[in-house]
Motif scaffolding. Structure first.
Motif, PDB file in Angstrom:
ATOM      1  N   MET A  84      48.886  35.620  47.477  1.00  0.00           N
ATOM      2  CA  MET A  84      48.709  37.118  47.272  1.00  0.00           C
ATOM      3  C   MET A  84      47.499  37.428  46.228  1.00  0.00           C
ATOM      4  SD  MET A  84      49.511  40.165  47.949  1.00  0.00           S
ATOM      5  CE  MET A  84      49.701  41.880  47.313  1.00  0.00           C
ATOM      6  N   ILE A  85      46.672  38.154  46.314  1.00  0.00           N
ATOM      7  CA  ILE A  85      45.552  38.616  45.519  1.00  0.00           C
ATOM      8  C   ILE A  85      46.052  38.818  44.252  1.00  0.00           C
ATOM      9  CG2 ILE A  85      45.151  41.009  46.379  1.00  0.00           C
ATOM     10  CD1 ILE A  85      42.262  40.468  45.579  1.00  0.00           C
ATOM     11  N   LEU A  86      46.984  40.022  44.127  1.00  0.00           N
ATOM     12  CA  LEU A  86      47.570  40.273  43.014  1.00  0.00           C
ATOM     13  C   LEU A  86      48.157  39.217  41.973  1.00  0.00           C
ATOM     14  CD1 LEU A  86      49.476  43.763  43.584  1.00  0.00           C
ATOM     15  CD2 LEU A  86      47.338  43.081  42.402  1.00  0.00           C
ATOM     16  N   HIS A  87      48.541  38.255  42.719  1.00  0.00           N
ATOM     17  CA  HIS A  87      49.376  37.300  41.805  1.00  0.00           C
ATOM     18  C   HIS A  87      48.128  36.407  41.081  1.00  0.00           C
ATOM     19  CE1 HIS A  87      52.059  34.364  40.452  1.00  0.00           C
ATOM     20  NE2 HIS A  87      51.367  33.286  40.800  1.00  0.00           N
ATOM     21  N   HIS A  88      47.157  36.128  41.846  1.00  0.00           N
ATOM     22  CA  HIS A  88      46.303  35.271  41.380  1.00  0.00           C
ATOM     23  C   HIS A  88      45.345  36.111  40.123  1.00  0.00           C
ATOM     24  CE1 HIS A  88      46.300  32.274  43.999  1.00  0.00           C
ATOM     25  NE2 HIS A  88      46.066  32.739  45.174  1.00  0.00           N
ATOM     26  N   LEU A  89      45.058  37.519  40.369  1.00  0.00           N
ATOM     27  CA  LEU A  89      44.647  38.216  39.412  1.00  0.00           C
ATOM     28  C   LEU A  89      45.660  38.324  38.341  1.00  0.00           C
ATOM     29  CD1 LEU A  89      43.168  41.122  41.561  1.00  0.00           C
ATOM     30  CD2 LEU A  89      41.606  39.498  40.447  1.00  0.00           C
ATOM     31  N   TYR A  90      46.755  38.404  38.458  1.00  0.00           N
ATOM     32  CA  TYR A  90      47.802  38.434  37.392  1.00  0.00           C
ATOM     33  C   TYR A  90      47.628  37.369  36.519  1.00  0.00           C
ATOM     34  CZ  TYR A  90      52.205  38.624  34.732  1.00  0.00           C
ATOM     35  OH  TYR A  90      52.976  38.555  33.581  1.00  0.00           O
ATOM     36  N   ILE A  91      47.482  35.905  37.071  1.00  0.00           N
ATOM     37  CA  ILE A  91      47.415  34.737  36.159  1.00  0.00           C
ATOM     38  C   ILE A  91      46.064  34.780  35.366  1.00  0.00           C
ATOM     39  CG2 ILE A  91      47.067  32.378  36.096  1.00  0.00           C
ATOM     40  CD1 ILE A  91      49.899  33.397  37.084  1.00  0.00           C
ATOM     41  N   LEU A  92      45.018  35.404  36.075  1.00  0.00           N
ATOM     42  CA  LEU A  92      43.852  35.785  35.455  1.00  0.00           C
ATOM     43  C   LEU A  92      43.994  36.752  34.285  1.00  0.00           C
ATOM     44  CD1 LEU A  92      40.680  34.945  35.248  1.00  0.00           C
ATOM     45  CD2 LEU A  92      40.451  36.814  36.941  1.00  0.00           C
ATOM     46  N   GLY A  93      44.440  37.780  34.521  1.00  0.00           N
ATOM     47  CA  GLY A  93      44.875  38.730  33.651  1.00  0.00           C
ATOM     48  C   GLY A  93      45.603  38.381  32.202  1.00  0.00           C
ATOM     49  N   THR A 114      44.654  45.275  37.274  1.00  0.00           N
ATOM     50  CA  THR A 114      45.588  44.594  37.905  1.00  0.00           C
ATOM     51  C   THR A 114      46.968  44.998  37.429  1.00  0.00           C
ATOM     52  OG1 THR A 114      44.021  42.968  38.305  1.00  0.00           O
ATOM     53  CG2 THR A 114      46.214  42.292  38.432  1.00  0.00           C
ATOM     54  N   PHE A 115      47.146  45.009  35.866  1.00  0.00           N
ATOM     55  CA  PHE A 115      48.424  45.139  35.507  1.00  0.00           C
ATOM     56  C   PHE A 115      48.721  46.481  35.689  1.00  0.00           C
ATOM     57  CE2 PHE A 115      47.835  42.300  31.529  1.00  0.00           C
ATOM     58  CZ  PHE A 115      47.753  41.194  32.309  1.00  0.00           C
ATOM     59  N   VAL A 140      50.735  52.738  33.492  1.00  0.00           N
ATOM     60  CA  VAL A 140      49.726  52.796  32.239  1.00  0.00           C
ATOM     61  C   VAL A 140      50.598  51.784  31.138  1.00  0.00           C
ATOM     62  CG1 VAL A 140      49.168  54.207  30.386  1.00  0.00           C
ATOM     63  CG2 VAL A 140      48.963  55.341  32.782  1.00  0.00           C
ATOM     64  N   ILE A 141      51.839  51.789  31.135  1.00  0.00           N
ATOM     65  CA  ILE A 141      52.699  51.021  30.065  1.00  0.00           C
ATOM     66  C   ILE A 141      52.223  49.678  30.290  1.00  0.00           C
ATOM     67  CG2 ILE A 141      54.770  50.243  29.515  1.00  0.00           C
ATOM     68  CD1 ILE A 141      55.847  53.016  29.484  1.00  0.00           C
ATOM     69  N   THR A 142      52.300  49.041  31.558  1.00  0.00           N
ATOM     70  CA  THR A 142      51.998  47.717  31.830  1.00  0.00           C
ATOM     71  C   THR A 142      50.601  47.552  31.549  1.00  0.00           C
ATOM     72  OG1 THR A 142      53.591  48.071  33.969  1.00  0.00           O
ATOM     73  CG2 THR A 142      52.222  45.817  33.556  1.00  0.00           C
ATOM     74  N   GLY A 143      49.678  48.248  31.874  1.00  0.00           N
ATOM     75  CA  GLY A 143      48.222  48.232  31.645  1.00  0.00           C
ATOM     76  C   GLY A 143      47.750  47.856  30.211  1.00  0.00           C
ATOM     77  N   ILE A 188      41.138  49.267  47.139  1.00  0.00           N
ATOM     78  CA  ILE A 188      40.314  50.424  46.792  1.00  0.00           C
ATOM     79  C   ILE A 188      40.457  50.729  45.176  1.00  0.00           C
ATOM     80  CG2 ILE A 188      39.903  52.619  47.069  1.00  0.00           C
ATOM     81  CD1 ILE A 188      40.718  52.462  50.117  1.00  0.00           C
ATOM     82  N   THR A 189      41.549  50.549  44.669  1.00  0.00           N
ATOM     83  CA  THR A 189      42.085  50.840  43.450  1.00  0.00           C
ATOM     84  C   THR A 189      41.511  50.093  42.605  1.00  0.00           C
ATOM     85  OG1 THR A 189      44.174  51.727  44.389  1.00  0.00           O
ATOM     86  CG2 THR A 189      43.987  51.431  41.869  1.00  0.00           C
ATOM     87  N   LEU A 190      41.555  48.427  42.934  1.00  0.00           N
ATOM     88  CA  LEU A 190      41.040  47.879  41.912  1.00  0.00           C
ATOM     89  C   LEU A 190      39.310  47.784  41.748  1.00  0.00           C
ATOM     90  CD1 LEU A 190      42.494  44.045  42.919  1.00  0.00           C
ATOM     91  CD2 LEU A 190      42.298  45.112  40.852  1.00  0.00           C
ATOM     92  N   GLY A 191      38.867  48.106  43.006  1.00  0.00           N
ATOM     93  CA  GLY A 191      37.367  48.333  42.913  1.00  0.00           C
ATOM     94  C   GLY A 191      36.795  49.548  42.136  1.00  0.00           C
ATOM     95  N   THR A 192      37.456  50.615  42.297  1.00  0.00           N
ATOM     96  CA  THR A 192      37.283  51.834  41.755  1.00  0.00           C
ATOM     97  C   THR A 192      37.555  51.939  40.078  1.00  0.00           C
ATOM     98  OG1 THR A 192      37.946  53.109  43.496  1.00  0.00           O
ATOM     99  CG2 THR A 192      37.562  54.400  41.751  1.00  0.00           C
ATOM    100  N   GLY A 193      38.729  51.263  39.850  1.00  0.00           N
ATOM    101  CA  GLY A 193      39.136  51.296  38.295  1.00  0.00           C
ATOM    102  C   GLY A 193      38.367  50.135  37.600  1.00  0.00           C
ATOM    103  N   PHE A 194      37.829  49.239  38.246  1.00  0.00           N
ATOM    104  CA  PHE A 194      36.957  48.173  37.628  1.00  0.00           C
ATOM    105  C   PHE A 194      35.557  48.609  37.549  1.00  0.00           C
ATOM    106  CE2 PHE A 194      34.508  44.089  38.487  1.00  0.00           C
ATOM    107  CZ  PHE A 194      34.715  43.577  37.146  1.00  0.00           C
ATOM    108  N   SER A 195      35.118  49.269  38.303  1.00  0.00           N
ATOM    109  CA  SER A 195      33.677  49.875  38.190  1.00  0.00           C
ATOM    110  C   SER A 195      33.765  51.155  37.208  1.00  0.00           C
ATOM    111  CB  SER A 195      33.478  50.576  39.601  1.00  0.00           C
ATOM    112  OG  SER A 195      33.546  50.021  40.650  1.00  0.00           O
TER     113      SER A 195
END
Lengths: 204, 204, 204
Positions: free
Chosen positions: A1-10, A99-100, A123-126, A176-183
């Motif tokens: 799952m993409i979120l899991h990989h991004l979490y480890i990266l995060g 991601t968080f 927000v707390i997680t992030g 979409i959320t990842l792309g928007t927030g990241f940009s």
């Protein structure tokens, strides 16, 4: 799952930022490891404790602590080269922040809570990891001051919730959320955007 | 119920003090909102988490977050006028302090704990919001230094417990405690009363 | 049980160090009591909350709060003499550090968690009280900087776990860990040993 990989990266990136900050305060090796782990994993801890969601993440997955400890040690070893990667970390940190936030929102919805609670838990997680890092290093938390940091988390949380409410497939909502927030965060860093600041001078 | 109305008043006032303090640190709008909410609601969170009392307040009542967020935004908009209301805030804050303390004591008793635990949970509910605010803004928590602040919370908690043990009707216990704690804090502010301070100079 | 007696000694000593630190910040009597109790009991609270282990220690044993409150008051009364006992406190604090760590490790194992989680909970139990004290008094937490403090806790936790895994009788495991950790800390203080520090200068 993409979120899991991004979490480890995060958590890896957050551990590196924690270790570097601890280095600016001349902490010893053990102190650096503790700050790195608290920065990387602390935000999820606060969310899980507030939700009464046990076992909290790293108690169920101790390998997360192994990852962040290794990240801290490698940061110390490679610190002479770290400055050349300053921009890379900012970019990866932006990815981690969004991601968080998404992970926090999804987990809270899955527990049956409503949108307001989910957005706050996102927000707390992030942002809490960075807040813990700065409090332990006795700095005013940067996330409340610089370059729309907390703002990106809040916007990402609500964007996710609004798209989610439209009944879009979850993978689209996440991407979409990842792309928007990241940009948004990258634009804020690049143009040095700031949300208006509240400047109040106390009288007493 | 009178306590509920006072609670809403209390979190509103605490959110305003949090927002103003964040303003003295030049935080951005999102930072101000987060500090305001943490100040207003954080004390009850710590109590609920320590007691294992889930769902914690605002997870069950997300409208509390809406109230404190609005209070923060209105504080920013009206900040030029805030200085004229400095004394009003001190008075309302005193009311909030005693209200929060009483709420913490009653909830802990209702969960079946004894007087010592109830008194501590009352103090935690009363003063932790201000402690969180000051730690996040990198100040030494005022509540431990100025004008009997923590002291009013401790005295109110024990007064409530002693009156409660006499078997008085609960509404009388609440009103007497509110009146006494509130008066004590106002007298302390007006006459600039201070509890003796402990001044220790470390040798090493 | 020897650990119980050492625990009572440990919270008493930690309460004294908390009260003395609060005195260097000129806190009032109530502030001193609160800092003393948070220093003595805070670490165990964080562990219990992270583990979802209710009721947390002092909610089940309110007498611990009575002990730490008395320790704070006696510290204030006897503060002119405290400087002569500076070295005694350092020694007792070392004993408390190792005791708290062992208690945290054992409790986590008893709840069925693995070695990594147990070691981290041991360190959290050992060092968080001092971290809370320093954050509330707005200092950079000493435990991350000075004289192998956090390091002693980490080494003690893993020594306990390794000996425990060999199937030694528990009382031997406890005594060997206590003796080793305690000696390590005393040697570190006496020879002013330090773990290598990470000194990083940020560029941005």
């Amino acid at each position: 799952m993409i979120l899991h990989h991004l979490y480890i990266l995060g958590i890896t990136v957050e551990a590196i930022t924690g270790a570097l900050k601890a280095g600016t305060k001349k902490m010893d090796v053990f102190g650096v490891i503790i700050i790195a782990c608290a920065t990387a994993i602390g935000g999820g801890n606060i969310r899980d404790v507030l939700l009464g969601n046990h076992p909290i993440s790293w108690v169920g997955h101790p390998e997360y602590i192994v990852i962040t400890t290794c990240a801290a040690l490698i940061t110390i070893l490679l610190s002479p080269f770290m400055k050349y990667f300053h921009r890379v970390f900012l970019v990866l940190d932006a990815l981690g922040l969004v991601t968080f936030t998404i992970i926090g929102v999804r987990m809270t919805l899955a527990l049956g809570h409503g949108f307001i609670v989910a957005s706050i838990m996102g927000v707390i997680t992030g942002v809490s990891g960075g807040v813990i890092r700065d409090v332990l290093c006795r700095d005013i938390p940067l996330v409340f001051q610089k370059e729309v940091y907390a703002g990106v988390s809040i916007v990402s949380a609500w964007l996710f919730l609004i798209l989610h409410a439209q009944g879009l497939p979850e993978i689209s909502v996440i991407l979409i959320t990842l792309g928007t927030g990241f940009s948004l965060r990258l634009l804020a860093i690049y143009y040095n955007l700031e949300v208006p600041k509240f400047n109040y001078t106390q009288m007493d």
